[in-house]
Write a protein that holds these residues in place. Structure first.
Motif: not given
Ligand SMILES: Nc1ncnc2c1ncn2[C@@H]1O[C@H](COP(=O)(O)OP(=O)(O)O)[C@@H](O)[C@H]1O
Ligand SMILES: [Mg+2]
Lengths: 414, 244
Positions: A164, A191-192, A194-198, A239, B2-3, B6-7, B10, B88-90
């Motif tokens: 990660l 979505f991207i 958010e997944a990247r932590g923003f 992205q 949180k991850d 997020t998933i 979507r 993705l870093p998830v």
């Protein structure tokens, strides 16, 4: 060792800054070719002819230093390459470190021992025929596939054990720019992000910035599956750069774009290049000349050439050849006069549609012809419609390197 | 966490952005009505409860849930978005859980939309609504268990038809392992402990005990540990595919 310890202390994933700094500091003392084998071919220390400024993540101060740069010509063959890199006893400051990367699918070795180091500021063009293993390499570098052997480190984070943290540093545009077709670019990029932590206002800012850089505004609320190929590609691009990653990996980023869009994407890559390490795979050779500071050719899973585009071009038979176009009736005379210049190795001609003849003079090894030929043309009052020195042809080099290998493989089998 | 959210968001939105959720819900409701009223003879029963209604849930889920789960991973692979998702870093477990929960929530929506039948029994008589609630909870848990099995199997193959057929088969085995027919077959030769073990894996047995109105901790533990087990399997299988 020191770098490793630093990481343990640092502890927090995603903070590559300290490790980075440690390596740069160490590196200043050991840079050079001391341990080089006497007859190994030299290659650029970091492939970039410019001074490289290092910024540590935390302090933001620049550690500027001129990096010695040695142009290589002829380009390194595979064997020489490994000799040279083994002999180099220096600490490395690469952002992307790939060592002995190997991937086998059953009996197929898609990637067979790739070693690469990519530094900040480099745009590495990853070239190779179809099936060479470009995409497979990128999938391993980004952590999508796990390697059969070898390792990948992104700013010091191992992609397999510290996945990660490594992935946070990477922006990745997979082949074909996949995206969720049912989403609009706005939803998808959110979505991207958010997944990247923003989240919250930062998220909106990041999305807006990526949209602006890629000109996605007109289609922002249209489902991605209804977009043209060019826009889809730009969504993938947006992205990938959304979090302004220090490492950018793009698999055929301009594939399927029209010339204007290609130009736009290339301009964008160039603009971002200074503070990133970028790998783009492509089969468009002009792209390499346009944006890459370094070209790596891969064939059947192996690196077969590694150098600057200029160094690659220097391997071309056409490098420094002189081409001139004259009326058909002068052709014979021009040819015979050209042959009197001692530095010319051979002369070739090709008839053109408009009745003129294009004559190309190839130099003997290392010779420069353009001045001699133009002087001769002036003295002899040739009707030369064109007269120019060729920089070299990348496609020629590409074919020579990759087909040579195929033939050698065939012979091995026989 | 949180991850996962997020998933989940979507994925859940995707169900309703495509016809998938609507088709599933309509077919679910239609089939539920058909089973309950025509085959189950709901009205002839003369009872103001939903026993008949819940009896058919396992059999309906048996086919409808694998139809949802078969595309869970295959679709991501087919469109190439798998590559995005996994770079993705998830953490992988969060991705697996988020996708799973979204699908489960979707079946939950379908289940909630059967409320007219609850209104009907309340109109016709005065049923024990506590028992009915227990029935709904049991049904939802069972759907979750089917879904976890289906998700795990879909991670193992890129072929949606294979994923469907194998999921239906495995779910079927879990469903009937408590049926008298099966147990009699084992009773003839197997030791009693094995028979008990087999019957304890039965969705039918656990579901029936919940629909009776008793939410026993053992039933909850059974469904939740089964779900956890198959989601764990799902993570392992996706990871194994990374190794190619
Ligand atoms: N998942 C896979 N299973 C089996 N073989 C694969 C797989 N992915 C790639 N290959 C094989 O590996 C080789 C390299 O493929 P790839 O990396 O896609 O090449 P490139 O991107 O350079 O065109 C090809 O021979 C391809 O057929
Ligand atoms: Mg490819």
């Amino acid at each position: 060792m020191r770098q490793k310890r630093q990481h343990k202390l640092d502890g927090k994933p995603g903070n590559g800054g300290d490790g980075q700094k440690a390596r740069v500091d160490d590196e200043t003392s050991t840079i050079g070719f001391e341990n080089m084998e006497p007859n190994a071919t030299l290659r650029p220390l970091c492939g970039s002819p410019r001074p490289i400024a290092w910024r540590t993540a935390r302090t933001g101060t620049a550690i500027g230093r001129n990096v010695r740069f040695v142009r290589i010509a002829p380009l390194l063959a595979e064997g020489e390459f490994s000799k040279a890199s083994n002999g180099r006893g220096r600490r490395d400051f690469s952002m992307i470190e790939i060592e002995g990367l190997t991937k086998t699918f059953g009996p197929i070795a898609a990637v067979a021992g790739v070693d690469l180091k990519v530094a900040r500021g480099e745009v590495l063009g990853f070239l190779g025929p179809n099936g060479a293993g470009k995409s497979t390499t990128m999938k391993m570098v980004t952590g999508y596939l796990s390697p059969t052997a070898g390792r990948v480190r992104i700013l010091g984070h191992d992609i397999e054990t510290d996945t990660l943290a490594a992935q946070r540093q990477i922006g990745y545009l997979p082949e074909g720019a996949p995206a969720y077709g049912d989403m609009t670019p706005r939803q998808f990029l959110s979505f991207i992000a958010e997944a990247r932590g923003f989240s919250g206002a930062t998220l909106k800012e990041k999305v807006a910035a990526a949209v602006e850089k890629t000109d996605l505004d007109p289609v922002l609320d249209q489902p991605i599956e209804t977009l043209s190929k060019g826009f889809k590609r730009r969504v993938g691009f947006a992205q990938a750069i959304l979090h302004d990653p220090p490492v950018l990996i793009m698999d055929e980023p301009t594939d399927g774009l029209d010339p204007n869009q290609k130009h736009a994407v290339r301009a964008l890559i160039k603009k971002m290049a200074a503070d990133k390490a970028i790998i783009i795979s492509t089969h468009l050779l002009e792209e390499v000349e346009a944006i890459c500071t370094r070209a790596v050719i891969i064939d059947r899973g192996r690196v077969v050439a590694d150098g600057t585009p200029a160094a690659l071009l220097a391997r071309s038979r056409h490098h420094n050849a002189v081409t001139l176009t004259v009326p058909a009736d002068q052709a014979a005379q021009v040819k015979s006069r050209l042959k009197t210049i001692s530095s010319i190795g051979s002369v070739e001609e090709a008839a053109r549609k408009d009745g003129s003849v294009q004559i190309t003079a190839f130099p003997k090894a290392g010779a420069l012809l353009i001045e001699d030929v133009s002087a001769l043309a002036k003295a002899e009052k040739w009707d030369a419609r064109e007269l120019y020195a060729e920089p070299g042809r990348l496609d020629e080099v590409f074919r020579a390197i990759t087909t040579h290998d195929t033939r050698r493989a065939a012979e091995d089998h026989a | 966490m949180k991850d996962v959210w997020t998933i989940f968001k979507r994925e859940f939105a995707a169900y309703f952005a495509t016809p998938l959720a609507y088709v599933f819900i309509v077919i679910f409701l239609f089939a539920m009505g058909a089973f309950t009223f025509y085959i189950g003879r709901f009205y002839d029963n003369g009872m103001a409860d939903l026993t008949v209604f819940f009896t058919y849930h396992p059999w309906l889920y048996l086919f409808l849930v694998p139809a949802i789960s078969m595309r869970l991973w295959a679709e991501e692979r087919r469109t190439g978005t798998m590559e995005l998702l996994l770079t993705l870093p998830v953490p992988l477990w969060a991705t697996v859980t988020g996708k799973y929960l979204a699908a489960w929530a979707m079946t939950g929506v379908a289940l909630v939309l059967t409320f007219p039948i609850w209104l009907t029994v309340n109109y016709l008589g005065s049923p024990d609504n506590g028992v009915i609630l227990a029935g709904y909870i049991g049904s939802f848990l069972m759907a979750g268990a089917y879904l976890a099995i289906g998700a795990c199997i879909s991670a193992a193959t890129n072929n949606q038809v294979i994923a469907f057929v194998v999921s239906v088969t495995v779910c079927f085995l879990f469903t009937i392992s408590g049926a008298p027919l099966v147990l009699d077959f084992f009773r003839a030769w197997a030791p009693q402990t094995l028979v008990t073990a087999i019957s304890s894996f039965s969705f039918l047995t656990h579901f029936a005990s919940i629909t009776n109105g008793v939410i026993d901790l053992r039933d909850l533990v059974f469904f939740f540990s089964l779900i956890a087990l198959f989601l764990g399997g799902n993570v392992v299988l996706v990871d194994l595919k990374r190794a190619g």
